[in-house]
Scaffold this motif. Sequence first.
Motif, mmCIF file in Angstrom:
data_model
loop_
_atom_site.group_PDB
_atom_site.id
_atom_site.type_symbol
_atom_site.label_atom_id
_atom_site.label_comp_id
_atom_site.label_asym_id
_atom_site.label_seq_id
_atom_site.Cartn_x
_atom_site.Cartn_y
_atom_site.Cartn_z
ATOM 1 N N GLY A 193 0.702 -1.482 0.100
ATOM 2 C CA GLY A 193 -0.083 -0.255 -0.011
ATOM 3 C C GLY A 193 0.947 1.142 0.024
ATOM 4 N N ARG A 194 1.968 1.137 -0.098
ATOM 5 C CA ARG A 194 2.959 2.369 -0.459
ATOM 6 C C ARG A 194 3.460 2.280 -1.868
ATOM 7 N NH1 ARG A 194 1.555 0.342 4.136
ATOM 8 N NH2 ARG A 194 1.951 1.730 6.217
ATOM 9 N N PHE A 195 2.804 3.242 -2.639
ATOM 10 C CA PHE A 195 3.155 3.101 -4.184
ATOM 11 C C PHE A 195 3.402 1.757 -4.466
ATOM 12 C CE2 PHE A 195 5.224 4.437 -8.160
ATOM 13 C CZ PHE A 195 4.131 5.229 -8.614
ATOM 14 N N GLN A 196 2.612 0.672 -4.257
ATOM 15 C CA GLN A 196 2.815 -0.476 -4.559
ATOM 16 C C GLN A 196 2.402 -0.784 -5.852
ATOM 17 O OE1 GLN A 196 0.687 -3.211 -1.899
ATOM 18 N NE2 GLN A 196 1.646 -5.105 -2.565
ATOM 19 N N VAL A 197 3.126 -1.321 -6.869
ATOM 20 C CA VAL A 197 2.474 -1.273 -8.318
ATOM 21 C C VAL A 197 2.612 -2.818 -8.437
ATOM 22 C CG1 VAL A 197 3.237 -1.164 -10.636
ATOM 23 C CG2 VAL A 197 3.899 0.872 -9.158
ATOM 24 N N MET A 198 1.139 -3.386 -8.553
ATOM 25 C CA MET A 198 0.985 -4.758 -8.855
ATOM 26 C C MET A 198 1.334 -5.236 -10.130
ATOM 27 S SD MET A 198 -0.356 -4.811 -5.924
ATOM 28 C CE MET A 198 -0.830 -6.312 -5.490
ATOM 29 N N PRO A 199 1.606 -6.514 -10.274
ATOM 30 C CA PRO A 199 2.323 -7.238 -11.404
ATOM 31 C C PRO A 199 0.729 -7.188 -12.334
ATOM 32 C CG PRO A 199 2.079 -8.877 -9.639
ATOM 33 C CD PRO A 199 1.756 -7.693 -8.942
ATOM 34 N N GLY A 200 1.115 -7.278 -13.529
ATOM 35 C CA GLY A 200 0.057 -7.563 -14.721
ATOM 36 C C GLY A 200 -0.526 -6.214 -15.516
ATOM 37 N N ARG A 201 -1.592 -6.276 -16.248
ATOM 38 C CA ARG A 201 -2.192 -5.315 -17.053
ATOM 39 C C ARG A 201 -3.678 -5.060 -16.932
ATOM 40 N NH1 ARG A 201 0.917 -3.465 -22.160
ATOM 41 N NH2 ARG A 201 2.736 -2.728 -21.210
ATOM 42 N N PRO A 202 -4.273 -4.223 -16.653
ATOM 43 C CA PRO A 202 -3.712 -2.875 -16.639
ATOM 44 C C PRO A 202 -2.901 -2.678 -15.583
ATOM 45 C CG PRO A 202 -5.965 -2.680 -16.119
ATOM 46 C CD PRO A 202 -5.631 -4.145 -16.585
ATOM 47 N N THR A 203 -2.020 -1.765 -15.379
ATOM 48 C CA THR A 203 -1.210 -1.200 -14.170
ATOM 49 C C THR A 203 -2.202 -0.814 -13.092
ATOM 50 O OG1 THR A 203 0.584 -0.491 -15.778
ATOM 51 C CG2 THR A 203 0.774 0.192 -13.462
ATOM 52 N N VAL A 204 -1.837 -1.537 -11.966
ATOM 53 C CA VAL A 204 -2.505 -1.095 -10.708
ATOM 54 C C VAL A 204 -1.709 -0.706 -9.803
ATOM 55 C CG1 VAL A 204 -4.050 -1.984 -8.856
ATOM 56 C CG2 VAL A 204 -4.486 -2.847 -11.268
ATOM 57 N N VAL A 205 -1.925 0.548 -9.085
ATOM 58 C CA VAL A 205 -1.157 1.010 -8.190
ATOM 59 C C VAL A 205 -1.970 1.088 -6.757
ATOM 60 C CG1 VAL A 205 0.247 3.147 -7.490
ATOM 61 C CG2 VAL A 205 0.192 2.542 -9.968
ATOM 62 N N LEU A 206 -1.501 0.828 -5.667
ATOM 63 C CA LEU A 206 -2.071 0.745 -4.340
ATOM 64 C C LEU A 206 -1.283 1.907 -3.355
ATOM 65 C CD1 LEU A 206 -2.643 -2.847 -3.669
ATOM 66 C CD2 LEU A 206 -4.119 -1.406 -4.978
ATOM 67 N N ASP A 207 -1.888 2.896 -2.973
ATOM 68 C CA ASP A 207 -1.475 3.853 -2.122
ATOM 69 C C ASP A 207 -2.020 4.410 -0.958
ATOM 70 O OD1 ASP A 207 0.102 6.335 -1.226
ATOM 71 O OD2 ASP A 207 1.554 5.840 -2.717
ATOM 72 N N VAL A 208 -1.762 4.397 0.064
ATOM 73 C CA VAL A 208 -2.485 4.845 1.128
ATOM 74 C C VAL A 208 -2.545 6.472 1.265
ATOM 75 C CG1 VAL A 208 -2.762 2.684 2.536
ATOM 76 C CG2 VAL A 208 -0.819 4.178 3.085
ATOM 77 N N ALA A 209 -2.413 7.113 0.480
ATOM 78 C CA ALA A 209 -2.456 8.543 0.469
ATOM 79 C C ALA A 209 -3.798 9.278 0.890
ATOM 80 C CB ALA A 209 -1.802 9.282 -1.010
ATOM 81 N N HIS A 210 -3.599 9.755 2.028
ATOM 82 C CA HIS A 210 -4.936 10.179 2.394
ATOM 83 C C HIS A 210 -5.033 11.330 3.115
ATOM 84 C CE1 HIS A 210 -3.018 8.152 5.964
ATOM 85 N NE2 HIS A 210 -3.744 9.272 6.646
ATOM 86 N N ASN A 211 -3.849 12.407 2.924
ATOM 87 C CA ASN A 211 -3.726 13.684 3.034
ATOM 88 C C ASN A 211 -3.132 14.533 1.867
ATOM 89 O OD1 ASN A 211 -1.065 13.371 3.520
ATOM 90 N ND2 ASN A 211 -1.541 12.672 5.607
ATOM 91 N N PRO A 212 -3.010 15.693 1.911
ATOM 92 C CA PRO A 212 -2.716 16.492 0.841
ATOM 93 C C PRO A 212 -1.242 16.234 0.437
ATOM 94 C CG PRO A 212 -4.221 17.853 1.615
ATOM 95 C CD PRO A 212 -3.803 16.621 2.750
#
Length: 429
Positions: free
Chosen positions: A288-307
């Motif tokens: 969850g910290r700019f985690q780029v998942m394998p495969g396509r389409p590209t999936v990025v997971l990030d717990v950014a919750h403030n500016p």
Amino acid sequence: MSKIPATLPEWLALLETRHSKEIDMGLERVASVKKRLDIEFKCPVIMVAGTNGKGSTCAMLEAVLLKAGYRVGLYSKPHFLDFNERARINGENVGDQIFIDTFSEVEAKREDTSLTYFEFTTLAICKLLADANLDVVILEVGLGGRLDAVNVIDANVSIVTSIDIDHIEYLGDTREKIGFEKAGIFRPGKSAICGDPLPPQSLIDHANAVGADLWLFGRDFNYNGDKQQWNFAGRTQRRNSLAYPSLRGANQLLNASAVLAALEALRDVLPVSAQEVRTGLVMVDLPGRFQVMPGRPTVVLDVAHNPHAAATLSQNLDNMGFHAYTYAVFGSMLDKDIEGVVEQLKGKVDHWHVCDLPLPRAASALQLKEKVIAAGALADPEKTVATYNSPEEAYADAMSKAGENDRIVVFGSFLTVAGVLRARRSALH
């Protein structure tokens, strides 16, 4: 209490309903139970606070110290899929039975003291780590610092990663007020490391007032680097030709520098070689910290919750190369600066999939939609926003629409990322 729960889920369900407030700032109740539990750490303790970057910093510390052969305990939060993620010993999540036993111990010793879910579980995890015969323990602060339950422990080294506006109702509405709260983890005569390049004066003043040994980025430690590698310079120690941390993102060298400053401060008790630093930083893994998942389409997971975190996410998205369309799956707590988050990302997102979250404190999908529109994120007529009942639904629809050269960015609350991780996990099984 009549019946002690027999399973970890039963315990957690009980703790969630028991105390009248979810967050109840203050240390008196926790300190009194800590004393009765006789929680004493016989090894160095590193405590990490900050608005953003706490989890990454803890993960890097853990990875490097494990690589150096130490027995390492880690308390981090919140969890994504299983409560057990919150306590790790030697890189492994603690098992249910240890939690059940320790919860029973806390229950017996708390007597008539009322504890929140967070306070109760913090005491239990500190107790089980203190009793686990470890070489070093890393504790992540929950909210703020000064009044956070974790702060009943005295750390040998304290790190404040970054200071930005978040949790205004508890910590104040300026960086100066928040800086003072974060600096509450500093201790007299102990190393206090600040990784924020522009620390509030309140943090510096408090460190000086309590007599902490303050390490400031740019004064006591620093880094430089090129495309291939980077170098760290501390007060007396240099680390050259380091590989970039495996955690992606522009801010990770600031976090890694604070980690190396902490290890320099502890070098007499926990020596770590250059090779152990190199390997540890390359091996570090954190969901969850700019985690780029394998495969396509590209999936990025990030717990950014403030500016502040959203600005970093935006910068990291810019560095990814071309994607035809970007879909956002976004859910947030209502008390966050949602407009500020959308403002940072509106130029990067073509299609917004906003969702409800399973917590009363969450913003509804309709509220999020209104804020996306109000921020001018749909100024281009091609851009869209749609509402969903859950992160899983929002993600499923984004997946059905995205082409293989597109990307899906899942961000906001931990619960948003957790929902999508759960959906992906069940799709695999």
